[in-house]
Motif scaffolding. Sequence first.
Motif, PDB file in Angstrom:
ATOM      1  N   ASP A  85      48.781  69.483   4.326  1.00  0.00           N
ATOM      2  CA  ASP A  85      49.110  70.223   5.551  1.00  0.00           C
ATOM      3  C   ASP A  85      47.926  70.253   6.511  1.00  0.00           C
ATOM      4  OD1 ASP A  85      51.633  70.731   4.534  1.00  0.00           O
ATOM      5  OD2 ASP A  85      51.181  72.811   3.957  1.00  0.00           O
ATOM      6  N   GLN A  86      46.732  70.500   5.974  1.00  0.00           N
ATOM      7  CA  GLN A  86      45.532  70.559   6.817  1.00  0.00           C
ATOM      8  C   GLN A  86      45.228  69.194   7.441  1.00  0.00           C
ATOM      9  OE1 GLN A  86      42.253  72.277   4.610  1.00  0.00           O
ATOM     10  NE2 GLN A  86      43.468  74.067   4.023  1.00  0.00           N
ATOM     11  N   PHE A  87      45.315  68.147   6.630  1.00  0.00           N
ATOM     12  CA  PHE A  87      45.047  66.804   7.123  1.00  0.00           C
ATOM     13  C   PHE A  87      46.080  66.413   8.180  1.00  0.00           C
ATOM     14  CE2 PHE A  87      45.854  62.132   6.448  1.00  0.00           C
ATOM     15  CZ  PHE A  87      44.740  61.689   7.137  1.00  0.00           C
ATOM     16  N   GLU A  88      47.343  66.704   7.893  1.00  0.00           N
ATOM     17  CA  GLU A  88      48.417  66.369   8.825  1.00  0.00           C
ATOM     18  C   GLU A  88      48.209  67.072  10.164  1.00  0.00           C
ATOM     19  OE1 GLU A  88      52.759  67.935   8.878  1.00  0.00           O
ATOM     20  OE2 GLU A  88      52.690  66.306   7.405  1.00  0.00           O
ATOM     21  N   GLN A  89      47.874  68.351  10.123  1.00  0.00           N
ATOM     22  CA  GLN A  89      47.673  69.106  11.355  1.00  0.00           C
ATOM     23  C   GLN A  89      46.453  68.604  12.124  1.00  0.00           C
ATOM     24  OE1 GLN A  89      49.838  70.831  12.717  1.00  0.00           O
ATOM     25  NE2 GLN A  89      48.819  72.036  14.277  1.00  0.00           N
ATOM     26  N   LEU A  90      45.393  68.263  11.407  1.00  0.00           N
ATOM     27  CA  LEU A  90      44.197  67.728  12.057  1.00  0.00           C
ATOM     28  C   LEU A  90      44.522  66.418  12.777  1.00  0.00           C
ATOM     29  CD1 LEU A  90      41.139  67.688  12.627  1.00  0.00           C
ATOM     30  CD2 LEU A  90      40.864  66.518  10.415  1.00  0.00           C
ATOM     31  N   MET A  91      45.242  65.537  12.113  1.00  0.00           N
ATOM     32  CA  MET A  91      45.590  64.256  12.720  1.00  0.00           C
ATOM     33  C   MET A  91      46.555  64.452  13.889  1.00  0.00           C
ATOM     34  SD  MET A  91      43.815  61.895  11.295  1.00  0.00           S
ATOM     35  CE  MET A  91      42.553  63.152  11.381  1.00  0.00           C
ATOM     36  N   PHE A  96      52.084  60.545  16.593  1.00  0.00           N
ATOM     37  CA  PHE A  96      51.494  61.740  16.006  1.00  0.00           C
ATOM     38  C   PHE A  96      51.142  61.597  14.527  1.00  0.00           C
ATOM     39  CE2 PHE A  96      53.824  64.309  19.407  1.00  0.00           C
ATOM     40  CZ  PHE A  96      52.680  64.480  20.173  1.00  0.00           C
ATOM     41  N   PHE A  97      51.936  60.830  13.783  1.00  0.00           N
ATOM     42  CA  PHE A  97      51.801  60.838  12.321  1.00  0.00           C
ATOM     43  C   PHE A  97      51.370  59.506  11.713  1.00  0.00           C
ATOM     44  CE2 PHE A  97      54.698  64.252  13.534  1.00  0.00           C
ATOM     45  CZ  PHE A  97      54.027  65.326  12.982  1.00  0.00           C
ATOM     46  N   GLN A  98      50.975  58.550  12.531  1.00  0.00           N
ATOM     47  CA  GLN A  98      50.594  57.228  12.043  1.00  0.00           C
ATOM     48  C   GLN A  98      49.384  57.256  11.115  1.00  0.00           C
ATOM     49  OE1 GLN A  98      48.869  54.692  15.230  1.00  0.00           O
ATOM     50  NE2 GLN A  98      48.997  56.538  16.498  1.00  0.00           N
ATOM     51  N   ASP A  99      48.521  58.242  11.247  1.00  0.00           N
ATOM     52  CA  ASP A  99      47.334  58.340  10.411  1.00  0.00           C
ATOM     53  C   ASP A  99      47.636  58.965   9.048  1.00  0.00           C
ATOM     54  OD1 ASP A  99      45.467  57.516  12.574  1.00  0.00           O
ATOM     55  OD2 ASP A  99      46.183  59.381  13.469  1.00  0.00           O
ATOM     56  N   VAL A 100      48.817  59.546   8.922  1.00  0.00           N
ATOM     57  CA  VAL A 100      49.143  60.313   7.722  1.00  0.00           C
ATOM     58  C   VAL A 100      50.161  59.602   6.835  1.00  0.00           C
ATOM     59  CG1 VAL A 100      49.916  62.566   6.861  1.00  0.00           C
ATOM     60  CG2 VAL A 100      48.730  62.417   9.069  1.00  0.00           C
ATOM     61  N   TYR A 101      51.223  59.066   7.441  1.00  0.00           N
ATOM     62  CA  TYR A 101      52.331  58.509   6.662  1.00  0.00           C
ATOM     63  C   TYR A 101      52.627  57.060   7.056  1.00  0.00           C
ATOM     64  CZ  TYR A 101      53.182  63.499   5.895  1.00  0.00           C
ATOM     65  OH  TYR A 101      53.041  64.827   5.583  1.00  0.00           O
ATOM     66  N   ASP A 102      52.898  56.234   6.062  1.00  0.00           N
ATOM     67  CA  ASP A 102      53.301  54.847   6.327  1.00  0.00           C
ATOM     68  C   ASP A 102      54.638  54.781   7.058  1.00  0.00           C
ATOM     69  OD1 ASP A 102      51.064  53.624   5.171  1.00  0.00           O
ATOM     70  OD2 ASP A 102      51.965  53.685   3.162  1.00  0.00           O
TER      71      ASP A 102
END
Length: 193
Positions: free
Chosen positions: A32-38, A64-70
Amino acid sequence: MSRYNAIEDPLCYPGTHVLKNKLDLTDQSELDQFEQLMFLTRSEEPLPAGELDYEYYKAIHHHFFQDVYDWAGKPREIRTGKGDSWFCYPEFIEQEMVKIFAQLASENHLTLIEDPITFAKRAAYYVAEINAVHPFLEGNGRCQLTLLSILFEISGFPMDVEQIQADQFMAAMVASFYGNNGPLIQAIMALMA
């Protein structure tokens, strides 16, 4: 963030409801923290260019989410819901989202509306419809708020983002899922500067 009900979610780590992610974080609070930061980092960048349609909406999610999820920017492929309520089945996501954005285009993306109350009612309708489809596994609410801010901007209505109250918006989204757009309309009206 609370995870959803899901049936056989291959995108979660085995035995958990934690979504597989690019850092292999298996602790939900760390994810959650990583996702929000990204998300916040990408929020500082311009949104991708494009027509305001479903393809563009998917591009916003990817941004928004390219850094977190494939799978950023890709619609979900599993059935999911919250509590006893299920979102649109994945096999219908494409047609429902295309239909919603076609209807929005037929209303000129709300750009011809001059009355704030009418704007709030129509914007609430579209945000609620997209929420009911819930095209992505995660990040739907943030994409819905982004769409709402785009609609405010192109329609010429000032939006005071400082007035966004997460709990109020979440409760309004839940109410809209059950057919009551009143709280969502009020939440949108509260954002008008």
